[in-house]
Write a protein that holds these residues in place. Structure first.
Motif, mmCIF file in Angstrom:
data_model
loop_
_atom_site.group_PDB
_atom_site.id
_atom_site.type_symbol
_atom_site.label_atom_id
_atom_site.label_comp_id
_atom_site.label_asym_id
_atom_site.label_seq_id
_atom_site.Cartn_x
_atom_site.Cartn_y
_atom_site.Cartn_z
ATOM 1 N N PRO A 1 -2.957 18.867 13.431
ATOM 2 C CA PRO A 1 -4.237 19.634 12.833
ATOM 3 C C PRO A 1 -5.428 18.361 13.094
ATOM 4 O O PRO A 1 -5.408 17.343 12.736
ATOM 5 N N ALA A 2 -6.477 18.938 13.352
ATOM 6 C CA ALA A 2 -7.701 18.308 13.251
ATOM 7 C C ALA A 2 -8.037 17.547 11.882
ATOM 8 O O ALA A 2 -7.949 18.344 10.916
ATOM 9 N N GLY A 3 -8.287 16.551 11.748
ATOM 10 C CA GLY A 3 -8.623 15.620 10.595
ATOM 11 C C GLY A 3 -7.321 15.298 9.904
ATOM 12 O O GLY A 3 -7.416 14.413 8.796
ATOM 13 N N THR A 4 -6.225 15.208 10.373
ATOM 14 C CA THR A 4 -5.139 14.498 9.978
ATOM 15 C C THR A 4 -5.264 13.106 10.090
ATOM 16 O O THR A 4 -5.673 12.511 10.861
ATOM 17 N N PRO A 5 -4.723 12.392 8.555
ATOM 18 C CA PRO A 5 -5.142 10.985 8.402
ATOM 19 C C PRO A 5 -4.216 10.384 9.318
ATOM 20 O O PRO A 5 -2.854 10.614 9.480
ATOM 21 N N ILE A 6 -4.663 9.380 10.017
ATOM 22 C CA ILE A 6 -3.826 8.613 10.648
ATOM 23 C C ILE A 6 -4.112 7.239 10.450
ATOM 24 O O ILE A 6 -4.993 6.437 10.695
ATOM 25 N N LEU A 7 -3.289 6.409 9.656
ATOM 26 C CA LEU A 7 -3.477 5.174 8.613
ATOM 27 C C LEU A 7 -2.676 4.105 9.012
ATOM 28 O O LEU A 7 -1.635 4.253 9.529
ATOM 29 N N ASN A 8 -3.166 2.856 8.726
ATOM 30 C CA ASN A 8 -2.445 1.655 8.610
ATOM 31 C C ASN A 8 -2.182 1.369 7.329
ATOM 32 O O ASN A 8 -3.124 0.927 6.705
ATOM 33 N N TRP A 9 -0.931 1.004 6.991
ATOM 34 C CA TRP A 9 -0.402 0.511 5.610
ATOM 35 C C TRP A 9 0.147 -0.735 5.522
ATOM 36 O O TRP A 9 0.838 -1.244 4.514
ATOM 37 N N GLY A 10 -0.175 -1.542 6.518
ATOM 38 C CA GLY A 10 -0.007 -2.913 6.599
ATOM 39 C C GLY A 10 0.883 -3.140 7.490
ATOM 40 O O GLY A 10 1.552 -4.601 7.789
ATOM 41 N N CYS A 11 1.350 -2.599 8.562
ATOM 42 C CA CYS A 11 2.258 -3.014 9.734
ATOM 43 C C CYS A 11 1.134 -3.631 10.809
ATOM 44 O O CYS A 11 0.414 -2.707 11.470
ATOM 45 N N VAL A 12 1.047 -5.049 10.809
ATOM 46 C CA VAL A 12 0.124 -5.733 11.821
ATOM 47 C C VAL A 12 0.283 -5.351 13.110
ATOM 48 O O VAL A 12 -0.832 -5.271 13.799
ATOM 49 N N ASP A 13 1.512 -5.061 13.490
ATOM 50 C CA ASP A 13 1.448 -4.661 15.136
ATOM 51 C C ASP A 13 1.676 -3.082 15.350
ATOM 52 O O ASP A 13 1.929 -2.748 16.532
ATOM 53 N N ARG A 14 0.944 -2.396 14.214
ATOM 54 C CA ARG A 14 1.033 -0.924 14.452
ATOM 55 C C ARG A 14 -0.498 -0.432 14.477
ATOM 56 O O ARG A 14 -1.512 -1.169 13.883
ATOM 57 N N GLY A 15 -0.804 0.790 14.570
ATOM 58 C CA GLY A 15 -1.816 1.503 14.966
ATOM 59 C C GLY A 15 -2.293 2.164 13.690
ATOM 60 O O GLY A 15 -1.642 2.136 12.536
ATOM 61 N N GLY A 16 -3.494 2.555 13.450
ATOM 62 C CA GLY A 16 -3.793 3.448 12.530
ATOM 63 C C GLY A 16 -5.121 3.079 12.150
ATOM 64 O O GLY A 16 -5.197 1.790 11.968
ATOM 65 N N GLU A 17 -5.971 3.690 10.986
ATOM 66 C CA GLU A 17 -7.013 3.185 10.244
ATOM 67 C C GLU A 17 -6.577 2.486 9.120
ATOM 68 O O GLU A 17 -5.791 2.983 8.450
ATOM 69 N N PRO A 18 -7.158 1.107 8.859
ATOM 70 C CA PRO A 18 -6.866 0.393 7.610
ATOM 71 C C PRO A 18 -7.272 1.331 6.346
ATOM 72 O O PRO A 18 -8.054 1.895 6.110
ATOM 73 N N ALA A 19 -6.209 1.429 5.615
ATOM 74 C CA ALA A 19 -6.282 2.117 4.221
ATOM 75 C C ALA A 19 -7.307 1.681 3.509
ATOM 76 O O ALA A 19 -7.214 0.283 3.117
ATOM 77 N N ARG B 1 0.714 -1.203 -0.016
ATOM 78 C CA ARG B 1 0.192 -0.057 -0.020
ATOM 79 C C ARG B 1 0.764 1.360 -0.064
ATOM 80 O O ARG B 1 0.677 2.260 -0.858
ATOM 81 N N ALA B 2 1.932 1.215 0.664
ATOM 82 C CA ALA B 2 2.844 2.513 0.848
ATOM 83 C C ALA B 2 3.426 2.487 -0.643
ATOM 84 O O ALA B 2 3.536 3.761 -0.951
ATOM 85 N N LEU B 3 4.011 1.651 -1.229
ATOM 86 C CA LEU B 3 4.639 1.549 -2.451
ATOM 87 C C LEU B 3 3.673 2.210 -3.582
ATOM 88 O O LEU B 3 3.801 2.978 -4.439
ATOM 89 N N ASP B 4 2.152 1.881 -3.482
ATOM 90 C CA ASP B 4 1.371 2.468 -4.440
ATOM 91 C C ASP B 4 1.239 3.886 -4.285
ATOM 92 O O ASP B 4 1.139 4.723 -5.060
ATOM 93 N N VAL B 5 0.966 4.417 -3.017
ATOM 94 C CA VAL B 5 0.962 5.757 -2.926
ATOM 95 C C VAL B 5 2.302 6.478 -3.225
ATOM 96 O O VAL B 5 2.171 7.555 -3.944
#
Length: 238
Positions: free
Chosen positions: A220-238, A107-111
């Motif tokens: 800033p409010a609304g900053t995306p906090i994403l998970n790009w595939g690190c299974v042991d890390r946080g963030g919303e699934p992209a 996912r990271a490489l796609d972006v």
């Protein structure tokens, strides 16, 4: 065969990516130095004996570069000069290609590739040695991307970090290379808060679970906090 990416124009927006836990699942420098230590039982023993001193230094942000430099010195004892060190890095990457490829986050490489196709000026700024990030990115046809990383040079019979691309120093190194206004920055780490705060559009990816709320408070409010595939890390699934 991949299509060539357009050459960014003078007015192209600047997009900065961290490397470890952003494009790569894990700490690439630690993996390299662990391999160097394991190749030599005496180096491994020295690292274990030094851990009560170096470990706490690495754990604390103000002293992290000193702790890392200690481990780098032990792992590289007997190497002399950046050229020899880079040759060792290239050998490590070449002989661990299969494992390293599994750590590159699709996912990271796609972006990453999407920004390049859009004509953005893409830079990787990492605490790892730049030759390591370049060699790994070459696996996925991004060897021509500008990489800024920690400088390593001869020190008392081994190699040591002479300049750590980390925290505020990462911003100074970007500015010295002529990179000014940052449109978008991607990173997992609170150490990169200066980078994320400097960006018009910060994006947190693969943060530690315990740091998610902190990022929400300081960015800033609304900053995306994403998970790009690190299974042991946080963030919303992209």
């Amino acid at each position: 065969m991949t299509d060539p990416y357009p050459v960014p124009g003078d007015d192209a927006q600047l997009v900065v990516f961290d490397f470890d836990h952003t494009l790569y699942d894990g700490d690439s420098g630690s993996h390299l130095f662990a391999w160097l230590l394991k190749r030599n039982p005496l180096r491994l023993l020295a690292a274990l004996l030094a851990t009560p001193l170096l470990g706490p230094l690495v754990a604390l942000l103000p002293t992290r570069r000193h702790g890392i430099s200690g481990y780098v010195w032990i792992a590289t004892f007997g190497l002399h000069g950046a050229r020899q060190f880079n040759t060792v890095i290239d050998r490590y990457v070449r002989t661990h290609e299969a494992e390293i490829r599994t750590r590159l986050l699709p996912r990271a490489l796609d972006v990453f590739a999407a920004h390049r196709r859009a004509g953005d000026k893409v830079v990787v700024a990492t605490g790892a040695p730049p030759e390591l990030a370049r060699a790994i990115l070459a696996f996925v046809a991004h060897q021509d991307v500008s990489v800024i990383g920690s400088a390593v040079g001869p020190r008392f019979g081994a190699m040591g970090a002479t300049r750590h691309c980390h925290n505020e120093e990462k911003m100074r190194m970007l500015r010295e290379r002529g990179y000014g206004d940052i449109a978008i920055a991607y990173s997992d780490s609170t150490a990169d808060l200066p980078l994320l705060k400097a960006a018009k559009a910060p994006v947190v990816v693969n943060p530690k679970h315990a740091r998610v709320e902190f990022f929400r408070k300081v960015l800033p409010a609304g900053t995306p906090i994403l998970n790009w595939g690190c299974v042991d890390r946080g963030g919303e699934p992209a």
